[in-house]
Scaffold this motif. Structure first.
Motif, mmCIF file in Angstrom:
data_model
loop_
_atom_site.group_PDB
_atom_site.id
_atom_site.type_symbol
_atom_site.label_atom_id
_atom_site.label_comp_id
_atom_site.label_asym_id
_atom_site.label_seq_id
_atom_site.Cartn_x
_atom_site.Cartn_y
_atom_site.Cartn_z
ATOM 1 N N ALA A 196 -2.007 -44.251 11.856
ATOM 2 C CA ALA A 196 -1.201 -45.209 12.624
ATOM 3 C C ALA A 196 0.010 -44.125 13.480
ATOM 4 O O ALA A 196 0.205 -44.376 14.523
ATOM 5 N N LEU A 197 0.155 -43.139 12.496
ATOM 6 C CA LEU A 197 1.438 -42.167 13.249
ATOM 7 C C LEU A 197 0.510 -41.331 14.181
ATOM 8 O O LEU A 197 1.116 -41.293 15.458
ATOM 9 N N LEU A 198 -0.664 -40.764 14.109
ATOM 10 C CA LEU A 198 -1.316 -40.184 15.111
ATOM 11 C C LEU A 198 -1.636 -41.154 16.300
ATOM 12 O O LEU A 198 -1.605 -40.524 17.485
ATOM 13 N N ALA A 199 -1.837 -42.316 16.029
ATOM 14 C CA ALA A 199 -1.992 -43.058 17.245
ATOM 15 C C ALA A 199 -0.842 -43.510 17.897
ATOM 16 O O ALA A 199 -0.882 -43.775 19.151
ATOM 17 N N ARG A 200 0.251 -43.277 17.448
ATOM 18 C CA ARG A 200 1.542 -43.852 18.016
ATOM 19 C C ARG A 200 2.541 -42.562 18.595
ATOM 20 O O ARG A 200 3.188 -42.625 19.488
ATOM 21 N N GLU A 201 2.769 -41.717 17.643
ATOM 22 C CA GLU A 201 3.436 -40.463 17.687
ATOM 23 C C GLU A 201 2.701 -39.165 17.296
ATOM 24 O O GLU A 201 3.120 -38.462 16.556
ATOM 25 N N HIS A 202 1.815 -38.947 18.181
ATOM 26 C CA HIS A 202 0.864 -37.879 17.822
ATOM 27 C C HIS A 202 1.780 -36.584 18.343
ATOM 28 O O HIS A 202 1.311 -35.434 17.573
ATOM 29 N N ASP A 203 2.696 -36.407 18.976
ATOM 30 C CA ASP A 203 3.789 -35.324 19.378
ATOM 31 C C ASP A 203 4.180 -34.922 17.915
ATOM 32 O O ASP A 203 4.282 -33.769 17.471
ATOM 33 N N ILE A 204 4.942 -35.891 17.361
ATOM 34 C CA ILE A 204 5.527 -35.624 16.039
ATOM 35 C C ILE A 204 4.653 -35.222 15.171
ATOM 36 O O ILE A 204 4.604 -34.054 14.520
ATOM 37 N N ALA A 205 3.529 -35.868 14.855
ATOM 38 C CA ALA A 205 2.285 -35.629 14.087
ATOM 39 C C ALA A 205 1.911 -34.099 14.106
ATOM 40 O O ALA A 205 1.747 -33.201 13.246
ATOM 41 N N ASN A 206 1.609 -33.743 15.436
ATOM 42 C CA ASN A 206 0.860 -32.373 15.701
ATOM 43 C C ASN A 206 1.929 -31.164 15.370
ATOM 44 O O ASN A 206 1.787 -30.331 14.966
ATOM 45 N N LEU A 207 3.247 -31.706 15.631
ATOM 46 C CA LEU A 207 4.401 -30.726 15.457
ATOM 47 C C LEU A 207 4.445 -30.299 14.097
ATOM 48 O O LEU A 207 4.605 -29.139 13.749
ATOM 49 N N VAL A 208 4.562 -31.463 13.242
ATOM 50 C CA VAL A 208 4.847 -31.225 11.767
ATOM 51 C C VAL A 208 3.422 -30.680 11.204
ATOM 52 O O VAL A 208 3.536 -29.657 10.387
ATOM 53 N N ARG A 209 2.413 -30.896 11.484
ATOM 54 C CA ARG A 209 1.101 -30.259 11.239
ATOM 55 C C ARG A 209 1.030 -28.814 11.585
ATOM 56 O O ARG A 209 0.820 -27.894 10.521
ATOM 57 N N GLN A 210 1.456 -28.458 12.771
ATOM 58 C CA GLN A 210 1.475 -26.933 13.059
ATOM 59 C C GLN A 210 2.434 -26.291 12.340
ATOM 60 O O GLN A 210 2.144 -25.254 11.789
ATOM 61 N N TRP A 211 3.848 -26.852 11.994
ATOM 62 C CA TRP A 211 4.667 -26.102 11.250
ATOM 63 C C TRP A 211 4.293 -26.067 9.791
ATOM 64 O O TRP A 211 4.625 -25.122 9.117
ATOM 65 N N PHE A 212 3.678 -27.064 8.926
ATOM 66 C CA PHE A 212 3.087 -27.040 8.059
ATOM 67 C C PHE A 212 2.087 -25.811 7.782
ATOM 68 O O PHE A 212 2.049 -24.980 6.893
ATOM 69 N N GLU A 213 1.276 -25.837 8.777
ATOM 70 C CA GLU A 213 0.227 -24.573 8.732
ATOM 71 C C GLU A 213 0.829 -23.260 8.754
ATOM 72 O O GLU A 213 0.473 -22.251 8.108
ATOM 73 N N GLN A 214 1.865 -23.313 9.771
ATOM 74 C CA GLN A 214 2.488 -21.886 10.035
ATOM 75 C C GLN A 214 3.232 -21.589 8.760
ATOM 76 O O GLN A 214 3.473 -20.311 8.280
ATOM 77 N N SER A 215 3.931 -22.554 8.092
ATOM 78 C CA SER A 215 4.691 -22.277 6.764
ATOM 79 C C SER A 215 3.618 -21.579 5.599
ATOM 80 O O SER A 215 4.174 -20.780 4.973
ATOM 81 N N LEU A 216 2.500 -22.700 5.614
ATOM 82 C CA LEU A 216 1.482 -22.094 4.593
ATOM 83 C C LEU A 216 1.173 -20.651 4.822
ATOM 84 O O LEU A 216 1.139 -19.848 3.992
ATOM 85 N N ALA A 217 0.824 -20.328 6.065
ATOM 86 C CA ALA A 217 0.353 -19.049 6.469
ATOM 87 C C ALA A 217 1.537 -17.963 6.143
ATOM 88 O O ALA A 217 1.401 -16.837 5.675
ATOM 89 N N LEU A 218 2.853 -18.319 6.284
ATOM 90 C CA LEU A 218 3.861 -17.323 6.025
ATOM 91 C C LEU A 218 4.252 -17.325 4.445
ATOM 92 O O LEU A 218 4.478 -16.387 4.071
ATOM 93 N N ALA A 219 4.043 -18.608 3.763
ATOM 94 C CA ALA A 219 4.116 -18.266 2.618
ATOM 95 C C ALA A 219 3.105 -17.418 1.742
ATOM 96 O O ALA A 219 3.416 -16.485 0.959
ATOM 97 N N LYS A 220 1.705 -17.700 2.214
ATOM 98 C CA LYS A 220 0.802 -16.749 2.008
ATOM 99 C C LYS A 220 0.947 -15.214 2.191
ATOM 100 O O LYS A 220 0.866 -14.220 1.516
#
Length: 148
Positions: free
Chosen positions: A112-136
């Motif tokens: 539902a979020l991807l269908a309506r607010e994909h900008d927010i979802a993609n930004l959060v996903r991108q930050w989540f992946e970056q944060s995981l890479a930084l933590a590793k």
């Protein structure tokens, strides 16, 4: 009683037609009463749906603004935000054994979020992946550091 078969048939036909008309009239009156009873509830549900849509749009503006403000933040702050996000997602998905979770999926992967607010979802996903890479990366550097 009837002098001819035609008279019997005509009266029987009239009774059947009259009974069908009466049933149909009663059905229509019952249908109209049911619609009159349900219509206010239906209108209230539509109003609530519109209000929820406005509230979710306002929430998306708030979320997107907060995320945009965090873009300029140091990586450690974004890492802390992502950590809080992950903990909150885990908490809301595991509301208890007897109670279903408050959310059905990780928010940035929710259809539902991807269908309506994909900008927010993609930004959060991108930050989540970056944060995981930084933590590793930080964990590897801590593991490789010489111990005293």
């Amino acid at each position: 009683m009837y002098k001819t078969d035609e008279a019997f048939t005509a009266e029987s036909h009239g009774l059947v037609v009259g009974k069908a008309y009466g049933l149909r009239q009663g059905y229509d009156e019952g249908w109209n009463a049911a619609i009159a009873h349900v219509q206010p509830q239906y209108d209230a549900a539509l109003r609530e749906q519109r209000e929820l849509a406005y509230a979710l749009n306002a929430l998306s503006v708030i979320a997107y603004s907060a995320l945009a403000a965090l873009k300029a933040a140091p990586e450690q702050h974004r890492l802390a935000v992502t950590d809080i996000y992950a903990k909150e997602v885990n908490r809301l998905m595991k509301a208890g054994q007897n109670a279903p979770g408050a959310i059905r999926a990780v928010p940035h992967t929710d259809p539902a979020l991807l269908a309506r607010e994909h900008d927010i979802a993609n930004l959060v996903r991108q930050w989540f992946e970056q944060s995981l890479a930084l933590a590793k990366q930080q964990q590897r550097s801590n593991d490789n550091s010489p111990s005293p």
